[in-house]
Design a protein around this motif. Sequence first.
Motif, PDB file in Angstrom:
ATOM      1  N   UNK A   1       0.642  -1.045   0.648  1.00  0.00           N
ATOM      2  CA  UNK A   1       0.028  -0.028   0.516  1.00  0.00           C
ATOM      3  C   UNK A   1       0.723   1.467  -0.238  1.00  0.00           C
ATOM      4  N   UNK A   2       0.316   2.609   0.225  1.00  0.00           N
ATOM      5  CA  UNK A   2       0.867   3.595   0.134  1.00  0.00           C
ATOM      6  C   UNK A   2       2.484   4.149   1.216  1.00  0.00           C
ATOM      7  N   UNK A   3       3.596   4.238   0.908  1.00  0.00           N
ATOM      8  CA  UNK A   3       4.639   4.287   1.214  1.00  0.00           C
ATOM      9  C   UNK A   3       4.109   5.839   1.740  1.00  0.00           C
ATOM     10  N   UNK A   4       4.033   5.830   2.948  1.00  0.00           N
ATOM     11  CA  UNK A   4       3.726   7.260   4.748  1.00  0.00           C
ATOM     12  C   UNK A   4       4.662   7.754   4.152  1.00  0.00           C
ATOM     13  N   UNK A   5       6.512   7.437   4.646  1.00  0.00           N
ATOM     14  CA  UNK A   5       7.338   7.998   4.909  1.00  0.00           C
ATOM     15  C   UNK A   5       8.372   6.893   4.650  1.00  0.00           C
ATOM     16  N   UNK A   6       9.729   7.819   5.029  1.00  0.00           N
ATOM     17  CA  UNK A   6      11.084   7.311   4.590  1.00  0.00           C
ATOM     18  C   UNK A   6      12.079   8.002   5.248  1.00  0.00           C
ATOM     19  N   UNK A   7      13.617   6.946   5.681  1.00  0.00           N
ATOM     20  CA  UNK A   7      14.935   7.217   6.559  1.00  0.00           C
ATOM     21  C   UNK A   7      15.352   6.828   6.414  1.00  0.00           C
ATOM     22  N   UNK A   8      17.034   7.086   5.967  1.00  0.00           N
ATOM     23  CA  UNK A   8      17.768   6.478   5.526  1.00  0.00           C
ATOM     24  C   UNK A   8      18.751   6.215   7.433  1.00  0.00           C
ATOM     25  N   UNK A   9      19.627   5.010   7.312  1.00  0.00           N
ATOM     26  CA  UNK A   9      20.664   5.849   8.680  1.00  0.00           C
ATOM     27  C   UNK A   9      21.815   6.716   8.442  1.00  0.00           C
TER      28      UNK A   9
END
Length: 409
Positions: free
Chosen positions: A359-367
């Motif tokens: 489903x939707x990608x709501x948020x992202x983060x790289x380490x």
Amino acid sequence: FFQTMAQPLPEPKSLPSPPNDGITSLQYLPSSSSSSSSLLASTSWDGALRIHDTIAKSHVVTQTMDSGPLLCMAVGTTTTTTSSSSSSGESSGGGGVVYTGGIDGSIKRYDIATSTVTLIGKHSPNIEQADLVNGKKKVAVSCLCTIQNTNWIVSAGWDKKFHIWDVSKCKNIDSEGDAEENGKDGKNTATAAQPVATMDLPGKAFSMDVSLDGTKIVVATSGRRNCFFDIIHQSNQTQEEKDGSTSSSPIEVKLLSDRESSLKYQTRCVKFFPDTKGIAVGSIEGRVAIEYLDDIGISSGKKKYAFKCHRVNDTIYPVNDIAFHPVHGTFATGGADGTVITWDGNHKKKLSSIAKCPTSVACLAFNGVGSEIAIASSYTYEEGERDHPREEIYVRDVLEGEVRPKAKK
């Protein structure tokens, strides 16, 4: 070259005990050592802050913040020295803190080492409870950021207010018993700190970012406005202690620009380029704009542009989040079409499609070193109320070729 091409693509791995409702933010905690932190924090509409260990693929803790749904989060290092801070285990980043913004207007701090919750402040604390219940007034804290190497956090909200808070002022409410009292029935405003700086915004805050050098802030609001603020760090912070005065502030905020977005539709996310010379803006209409900041005195010598993304045939999906790679300065976008794409903004190139979620990608983060990306698969209601896959948090290794800029031809 051919060996690189033949390298199998990393598979996204789901983390256990994900949130039970819409995921609103993901961030890795800062590391206390030279290695990158494996602790990943998330907030959700279910009102809880969760922390996972992405190396062990384990759930570490779930903390209900008693703020209603949590709309945003910021992470930092521990601001107070406690004897228990060394007992947080060997996991890097164990001494960190997480700040959460609630729909009730509260900003709270969770200290991982001590498992204590502290009220930092409130947006529009004097609004009648009845107006909040019937929806006449909106006070939700929708954006939070920390300013590196300071005790300050920045908040912006649905009440069209922008505040800076000195979290060191909140030490006096960390005493025994306060963790239980914080957040009950909105009656914690007596112990909340006052902001050290406040500015009015032209609309509800939708997204915010602080430049890496801690001197500039951008806030994207309703009405397609992008507001840029200059943060001036006052050199003499001891004057207040010398004369007992509380009138002087260690920080000064100046509005540099309030300009219209170059995109025709509502802004969903905004992020500074690592060199602070530009911003990337994502809209609900499947488009990203790269804008530069010459009008506020940051020379780039480049022209703004925009590109289409997260579109499937004739269906256009919102761009829900943008995350810059900490090493290469390229960025990833997450869309409501469920995909994560990496881009080279300087060379106007698509790099790679690195994930397709249920489903939707709501948020992202790289380490911290850019070797791993965390992806929140969480329906963002772009098609209204309907059955949808459950919330998931995925982590995936990142290949160098997926994020390295294209070579100039």
